[in-house]
Design a protein around this motif. Sequence first.
Motif, PDB file in Angstrom:
ATOM      1  N   ILE A 168      61.110   8.835  16.789  1.00 51.00           N
ATOM      2  CA  ILE A 168      60.383   7.931  16.287  1.00 51.00           C
ATOM      3  C   ILE A 168      59.892   6.839  17.372  1.00 51.00           C
ATOM      4  CG2 ILE A 168      60.027   6.268  14.331  1.00 51.00           C
ATOM      5  CD1 ILE A 168      62.322   7.850  12.849  1.00 51.00           C
ATOM      6  N   VAL A 169      58.554   6.469  17.409  1.00 51.41           N
ATOM      7  CA  VAL A 169      58.280   5.705  18.514  1.00 51.41           C
ATOM      8  C   VAL A 169      57.552   4.529  18.268  1.00 51.41           C
ATOM      9  CG1 VAL A 169      58.668   7.534  20.411  1.00 51.41           C
ATOM     10  CG2 VAL A 169      56.383   7.255  19.330  1.00 51.41           C
ATOM     11  N   PRO A 170      57.441   3.511  18.947  1.00 54.13           N
ATOM     12  CA  PRO A 170      56.543   2.258  18.612  1.00 54.13           C
ATOM     13  C   PRO A 170      55.395   2.525  19.235  1.00 54.13           C
ATOM     14  CG  PRO A 170      57.919   1.629  20.301  1.00 54.13           C
ATOM     15  CD  PRO A 170      58.245   3.167  20.153  1.00 54.13           C
ATOM     16  N   GLU A 198      52.288   4.148  13.399  1.00 51.96           N
ATOM     17  CA  GLU A 198      50.974   4.467  12.476  1.00 51.96           C
ATOM     18  C   GLU A 198      49.677   3.777  13.324  1.00 51.96           C
ATOM     19  OE1 GLU A 198      53.926   3.319  11.687  1.00 51.96           O
ATOM     20  OE2 GLU A 198      53.852   1.899   9.863  1.00 51.96           O
ATOM     21  N   GLY A 232      58.404   8.501   8.716  1.00 53.23           N
ATOM     22  CA  GLY A 232      59.514   8.097   9.485  1.00 53.23           C
ATOM     23  C   GLY A 232      60.830   8.125   8.842  1.00 53.23           C
ATOM     24  N   ALA A 233      60.924   7.518   7.519  1.00 50.82           N
ATOM     25  CA  ALA A 233      62.109   7.575   6.776  1.00 50.82           C
ATOM     26  C   ALA A 233      62.680   9.009   6.515  1.00 50.82           C
ATOM     27  CB  ALA A 233      61.910   6.593   5.469  1.00 50.82           C
ATOM     28  N   PHE A 246      65.212   6.849  17.992  1.00 56.02           N
ATOM     29  CA  PHE A 246      64.545   5.844  17.607  1.00 56.02           C
ATOM     30  C   PHE A 246      64.107   4.735  18.505  1.00 56.02           C
ATOM     31  CE2 PHE A 246      63.849   1.529  15.508  1.00 56.02           C
ATOM     32  CZ  PHE A 246      62.746   1.855  14.701  1.00 56.02           C
ATOM     33  N   LEU A 255      67.875   0.562   9.510  1.00 61.49           N
ATOM     34  CA  LEU A 255      67.528   1.685   8.298  1.00 61.49           C
ATOM     35  C   LEU A 255      67.658   2.867   8.747  1.00 61.49           C
ATOM     36  CD1 LEU A 255      64.244  -0.120   6.949  1.00 61.49           C
ATOM     37  CD2 LEU A 255      66.398  -0.241   6.174  1.00 61.49           C
ATOM     38  N   GLU A 270      66.520   2.446  20.641  1.00 56.77           N
ATOM     39  CA  GLU A 270      66.089   1.445  21.708  1.00 56.77           C
ATOM     40  C   GLU A 270      65.522   0.449  20.975  1.00 56.77           C
ATOM     41  OE1 GLU A 270      66.674   1.619  24.680  1.00 56.77           O
ATOM     42  OE2 GLU A 270      67.135   3.457  25.462  1.00 56.77           O
ATOM     43  N   LEU A 271      66.045  -0.748  21.027  1.00 57.13           N
ATOM     44  CA  LEU A 271      65.564  -1.742  19.916  1.00 57.13           C
ATOM     45  C   LEU A 271      65.011  -3.096  20.565  1.00 57.13           C
ATOM     46  CD1 LEU A 271      68.558  -1.230  17.439  1.00 57.13           C
ATOM     47  CD2 LEU A 271      66.427  -0.238  17.464  1.00 57.13           C
ATOM     48  N   GLY A 272      65.006  -3.988  20.131  1.00 61.20           N
ATOM     49  CA  GLY A 272      64.780  -5.322  20.401  1.00 61.20           C
ATOM     50  C   GLY A 272      65.471  -6.066  21.605  1.00 61.20           C
ATOM     51  N   GLY A 273      64.734  -7.076  22.116  1.00 58.32           N
ATOM     52  CA  GLY A 273      65.369  -7.941  23.023  1.00 58.32           C
ATOM     53  C   GLY A 273      64.799  -9.326  23.195  1.00 58.32           C
ATOM     54  N   CYS A 304      59.578  -4.639  25.044  1.00 55.59           N
ATOM     55  CA  CYS A 304      61.061  -4.917  24.576  1.00 55.59           C
ATOM     56  C   CYS A 304      61.689  -5.843  25.635  1.00 55.59           C
ATOM     57  CB  CYS A 304      61.640  -3.601  24.154  1.00 55.59           C
ATOM     58  SG  CYS A 304      61.421  -2.445  25.485  1.00 55.59           S
TER      59      CYS A 304
HETATM   60  P1  NAD Z   1      59.030  -0.982  13.981  1.00 52.39           P
HETATM   61  O1  NAD Z   1      60.333  -1.073  14.009  1.00 52.39           O
HETATM   62  O2  NAD Z   1      58.337  -1.510  12.971  1.00 52.39           O
HETATM   63  O3  NAD Z   1      58.406   0.591  14.255  1.00 52.39           O
HETATM   64  C1  NAD Z   1      58.768   1.517  15.110  1.00 52.39           C
HETATM   65  C2  NAD Z   1      58.298   3.048  14.711  1.00 52.39           C
HETATM   66  O4  NAD Z   1      59.336   3.126  13.528  1.00 52.39           O
HETATM   67  C3  NAD Z   1      57.322   3.141  14.014  1.00 52.39           C
HETATM   68  O5  NAD Z   1      56.771   4.417  14.435  1.00 52.39           O
HETATM   69  C4  NAD Z   1      57.279   3.108  12.563  1.00 52.39           C
HETATM   70  O6  NAD Z   1      56.217   3.747  11.648  1.00 52.39           O
HETATM   71  C5  NAD Z   1      58.707   3.616  12.369  1.00 52.39           C
HETATM   72  N1  NAD Z   1      59.285   3.009  11.007  1.00 52.39           N
HETATM   73  C6  NAD Z   1      59.038   2.190  10.235  1.00 52.39           C
HETATM   74  N2  NAD Z   1      59.798   2.001   9.211  1.00 52.39           N
HETATM   75  C7  NAD Z   1      60.611   3.170   9.066  1.00 52.39           C
HETATM   76  C8  NAD Z   1      61.531   3.419   8.557  1.00 52.39           C
HETATM   77  N3  NAD Z   1      62.037   2.909   7.401  1.00 52.39           N
HETATM   78  N4  NAD Z   1      62.283   4.560   8.873  1.00 52.39           N
HETATM   79  C9  NAD Z   1      62.057   5.309   9.921  1.00 52.39           C
HETATM   80  N5  NAD Z   1      60.951   4.784  10.814  1.00 52.39           N
HETATM   81  C10 NAD Z   1      60.345   3.700  10.660  1.00 52.39           C
HETATM   82  O7  NAD Z   1      58.709  -1.442  15.466  1.00 52.39           O
HETATM   83  P2  NAD Z   1      57.323  -1.813  16.038  1.00 52.39           P
HETATM   84  O8  NAD Z   1      56.840  -3.001  15.333  1.00 52.39           O
HETATM   85  O9  NAD Z   1      56.447  -0.697  16.153  1.00 52.39           O
HETATM   86  O10 NAD Z   1      57.617  -2.091  17.539  1.00 52.39           O
HETATM   87  C11 NAD Z   1      58.062  -3.334  18.033  1.00 52.39           C
HETATM   88  C12 NAD Z   1      59.497  -3.256  18.014  1.00 52.39           C
HETATM   89  O11 NAD Z   1      60.032  -2.032  18.960  1.00 52.39           O
HETATM   90  C13 NAD Z   1      60.214  -4.345  18.972  1.00 52.39           C
HETATM   91  O12 NAD Z   1      61.443  -4.998  18.167  1.00 52.39           O
HETATM   92  C14 NAD Z   1      60.402  -3.963  20.340  1.00 52.39           C
HETATM   93  O13 NAD Z   1      61.614  -4.796  20.741  1.00 52.39           O
HETATM   94  C15 NAD Z   1      60.952  -2.612  19.975  1.00 52.39           C
HETATM   95  N6  NAD Z   1      60.872  -1.744  21.298  1.00 52.39           N
HETATM   96  C16 NAD Z   1      61.811  -1.554  21.748  1.00 52.39           C
HETATM   97  C17 NAD Z   1      62.046  -0.602  23.334  1.00 52.39           C
HETATM   98  C18 NAD Z   1      63.211  -0.233  23.597  1.00 52.39           C
HETATM   99  O14 NAD Z   1      63.139   0.679  24.731  1.00 52.39           O
HETATM  100  N7  NAD Z   1      64.133  -1.025  23.359  1.00 52.39           N
HETATM  101  C19 NAD Z   1      60.732  -0.324  23.409  1.00 52.39           C
HETATM  102  C20 NAD Z   1      59.530  -0.689  22.911  1.00 52.39           C
HETATM  103  C21 NAD Z   1      59.531  -1.236  21.648  1.00 52.39           C
END
Ligand code: NAD
Length: 500
Positions: A168-170, A198, A232-233, A246, A255, A270-273, A304
């Motif tokens: 699952i990617v952003p 999306e 995604g869910a 993710f 989640l 891989e999350l936020g920072g 991120c």
């Molecule tokens: P997001 O978490 O809203 O969405 C990311 C992905 O998750 C999307 O594909 C989305 O459709 C999916 N998603 C949303 N709800 C879901 C659920 N309940 N279950 C499963 N999948 C679900 O994040 P975003 O707004 O798209 O991206 C921004 C965030 O991503 C920032 O916090 C950023 O730091 C982080 N990010 C981290 C890295 C890294 O490598 N650490 C890289 C890029 C972005």
Amino acid sequence: MQRGLAHPSLSHAVLEFVRRRHGFLIGGKWSDAESGSTLDVEDPGTGELLTRVAAGDAFDVDRAVRAARAAFDTGPWRRITPAERGKLLWKLADLVNDHADELAQLESLDNGKPVVFARAVDVLSSVEMLRYYAGWPTKLTGETIDVSVPGEWHAYSTREPIGVVGQIVPWNYPLGMAIWKIAPALAAGCTIVLKPAEQTPLTALRLGELILEAGFPPGVVNIVTGEGETAGAALAAHPHVDKVAFTGSTEVGKLVVKAALGNMKRVSLELGGKSPVIVFPDADIQKVAPALARAAFFNTGQVCSAGTRFYVHEHIYDELVDHVYAEVRGWKIGYGLDADTKMGPLISAAQRARVTSYVEAARDDGATVLGGAPSEAKQGYFVTPAILKNTRPTMSVVREEIFGPVLCAMSFRDNEIDRLAAVANDTSYGLAASIWTRDLSVAHKLARRIRAGSVGVNVHSVPDPALPFGGFRQSGWGRERGREALELYTEVKSVAVNLD
Ligand code: NAD
């Protein structure tokens, strides 16, 4: 100048692709959503509709998982040699490279980022990532192990693909993030269901076509577009997915962890920072200011690992902040497809509202704001970069990830390493950090004390496929890139043979 699909630079191939019907890639074939639902795809530079893609739900995800499962359990994929897997990855790298201009335009249209950076950074680093992992399938080995139990034994370990992986990617690096996940998973021999964000599904769908053209067997890579809360869910919770990888917000990452519990699938995140940038008084201001501006504002701050908390020694604080501000004010903010654009829009109206509300809250709370004025653009989700002075460590703008072009610039008085490390580590995140000094002893001492997955010295981040990337604390679990990413997609098995 015309925008959107009327932009004069757009190639015939891109126009033709955008106007195509966009379904899912499942089992090597393209198909619509069972429900017939679609998602609107917007151009963030105009706010107008670009096209529509199929909107997947649990039913569609299940179809894709079944295809991936069949490809893993009974398809030809498991029988092809490691060298053959490597050749397929290399072939895909060549195809991405051959279509670099087209993919860059598509990414710019869908995400809003400057086309020059989409080509030089997103697409070319994707090619490098694929080539790096193309070398790995032939080097995945176990070891022989001398055991100490009585008798004569032959014992060894193997490293095997984990199975079906959900990825699952952003939206901030749509193609790049997809490749960071797909390349090591394919090198390891897994099969995949990919769910793009999306907001930005287009380059992943074009990549799906190139994956078929490269010759990967049907079902090895499946792509389902759709909303996070539905597609995604469903993917994160699916009982026949062995692992979910993710990238996204920390909030959604939690989640995903909960959803994965059902069948205890493996999880990497891989999350936020909220990454610190520490600048010592011996830094060469003229030289470092452009790099520091990029650390905070590249990709409109939607990175991120962006360096968004600056700690600058008080002797150079005002001069350095002025230089960084002058640098970023020189960047042309504009439509991504215009060749001279250096900063595009934010991804959506929601993201723009989020960014401006953080800046306004900080202003109300006493911060001095350089820039941050509303953009003059009549269309699209543009903002101007903001540098905030006079912030306090307790302010939300200092503590929370904004994911936009907002930098908090703070000063420090003495160079005491432990105190500086404590300030840098005063966050729930731990993704990246950078240290700017000519004193290597200071740099190494501080690098040791910083709790983050990547630390740069006189550089903020280095996008090399061989360097592991990921977070301490709430910035994630596991490391992507490098050899470490292969560990995310493999299980270790030990085999003990009683020779007596
Ligand atoms: P997001 O978490 O809203 O969405 C990311 C992905 O998750 C999307 O594909 C989305 O459709 C999916 N998603 C949303 N709800 C879901 C659920 N309940 N279950 C499963 N999948 C679900 O994040 P975003 O707004 O798209 O991206 C921004 C965030 O991503 C920032 O916090 C950023 O730091 C982080 N990010 C981290 C890295 C890294 O490598 N650490 C890289 C890029 C972005």
